[in-house]
Design an enzyme around this catalytic site. Structure first.
Site, short mmCIF file in Angstrom:
data_model
loop_
_atom_site.label_atom_id
_atom_site.label_comp_id
_atom_site.label_asym_id
_atom_site.label_seq_id
_atom_site.Cartn_x
_atom_site.Cartn_y
_atom_site.Cartn_z
N VAL A 182 42.76 37.38 39.44
CA VAL A 182 42.41 36.60 38.27
C VAL A 182 41.13 35.77 38.45
O VAL A 182 40.57 35.28 37.48
CB VAL A 182 43.59 35.66 37.90
CG1 VAL A 182 43.68 34.47 38.85
CG2 VAL A 182 43.50 35.20 36.46
N TYR A 183 40.63 35.65 39.66
CA TYR A 183 39.42 34.84 39.88
C TYR A 183 38.22 35.48 39.19
O TYR A 183 37.83 36.61 39.52
CB TYR A 183 39.11 34.68 41.37
CG TYR A 183 40.10 33.84 42.15
CD1 TYR A 183 41.04 33.02 41.51
CD2 TYR A 183 40.10 33.86 43.54
CE1 TYR A 183 41.94 32.25 42.23
CE2 TYR A 183 40.99 33.09 44.27
CZ TYR A 183 41.91 32.29 43.62
OH TYR A 183 42.79 31.53 44.34
N SER A 184 37.63 34.73 38.27
CA SER A 184 36.44 35.19 37.54
C SER A 184 36.64 36.59 36.97
O SER A 184 35.76 37.45 37.04
CB SER A 184 35.19 35.15 38.43
OG SER A 184 34.92 33.83 38.84
N ASP A 185 37.83 36.80 36.42
CA ASP A 185 38.13 38.06 35.72
C ASP A 185 37.93 39.28 36.62
O ASP A 185 37.45 40.32 36.18
CB ASP A 185 37.26 38.16 34.47
CG ASP A 185 37.72 39.26 33.51
OD1 ASP A 185 38.93 39.58 33.50
OD2 ASP A 185 36.86 39.79 32.78
N GLY A 186 38.29 39.14 37.89
CA GLY A 186 38.19 40.27 38.81
C GLY A 186 36.87 40.37 39.54
O GLY A 186 36.76 41.13 40.51
#
Length: 325
Positions: free
Chosen positions: A60-64
């Protein structure tokens, strides 16, 4: 660099873990303060030069895009068998049904997506990012047991109630499924509620402890009223300290006093305190400035006296549970 076992497992990790939430495309996801790929790569390279072999990210970090940046950098700067890559699953990756959580469907889909973004055939540590109240823990554990067979070497968990973690460990043992080997929880001088139950459970069960936010999102490294670009836009971070500001301020001041007497940056004192805790395996440190990695390394050799540790801990007051509720 020192290397230690992750709990009772056979996996060796560096005493420091580089947290990679800082690295990602700024306009993707909820972290506008992240560093883009060109800015991120020098930090990953420097971490490797310092002997850090343990890297933590999440789908989920920065949308992958954090996984993508970390995966490309590690592929360029190290052999795959020289590093320990950890990632996490739970957060929402797309709108609509089955776009988040810890169902069998979500886990089986998201591990493949993470491996694709990381550019690897397996991750060393696959962690559930939070507890999923909508999915039976039996379903989650059985799916993780299957995933571990080829796509993950070990499995771990992150912030939750101690009773939930105890239930997960018991359920895995009862069914002969793969057991969690690590707990990634919120623990630092400003938030020590984990000492009441979770850390005792981890110590008793041989679970590796890899705390996130060991410097309280930078609050332990600067004057209480001083802000940063991240602190001004980090709504989740603000919620962690909203109710205990005066007590937390006294802890920050105590860190500053000891750091001044020692002639070292505050970050070294705060991190050294955490490294003195026997139950802690490897704090997850973030780095967005060159000195962040250097301070983390120096903290490993900073020995605090019993009197200094007592002084750092004395101002603490009980906090409401945070980080997962």
């Amino acid at each position: 660099m020192d290397y230690v076992r992750l709990g009772r497992s056979g996996l060796e990790v560096s005493r420091l873990c580089l947290g990679c939430m800082t690295y990602g495309v700024p306009d993707r996801g909820n972290h506008p303060w992240t560093l883009d790929e060109d800015q991120s790569r020098p930090f990953i390279k420097r971490a490797l030069e310092l002997g850090i072999t343990f890297f933590d990210t999440a789908n989920v970090y920065s949308d992958g895009t954090s996984e993508e940046i970390v995966g490309r950098a590690l592929k360029d700067f190290a052999r795959r068998d020289e590093v320990v890559i950890a990632t996490k699953v739970h957060g929402r990756m797309r709108p609509g049904p089955n776009g988040a959580g810890l169902s069998r469907l979500a886990i089986m889909s998201e591990i493949d997506n993470s491996l694709r973004r990381l550019g690897t055939d397996y991750v060393d540590l696959y962690q559930i990012h939070r507890w999923d109240y909508a999915t039976p823990i039996e379903e989650t554990l059985e799916a993780l047991h299957v995933v571990k067979a080829g796509k993950a070497r070990y499995i771990g968990a992150s912030s939750m109630y101690a009773w939930q973690f105890a239930k997960a460990l018991y359920t895995a043992d009862l069914n002969g499924w793969t057991r969690f080997v690590s707990m990634q929880n919120y623990y630092n001088l400003l938030y020590r509620e984990e000492e009441r139950e979770m850390l005792r459970l981890c110590q008793a069960e041989g679970i590796g402890v890899i705390p996130w936010s060991p410097l309280a999102r930078g609050r332990l490294t600067r004057d209480w009223d001083e802000t940063s670009a991240r602190s001004e836009t980090d709504e989740f971070g603000k919620s962690l300290y909203a109710q205990t500001a005066e007590a937390d301020r006294r802890v920050v001041e105590r860190v500053a006093e000891i750091a001044a007497r020692r002639g070292v940056p505050r970050a070294q004192v705060a991190l050294a305190w955490l490294l003195h805790k026997p139950v802690v395996t490897a704090p997850i440190v973030g780095a967005s400035k060159p000195q962040h990695l250097e301070d983390a390394m120096a903290a490993m050799s900073l020995t605090l006296s019993p009197e200094e540790i007592a002084a750092l801990e004395e101002p603490y007051v009980p906090h409401a549970l945070a980080g997962f509720v």
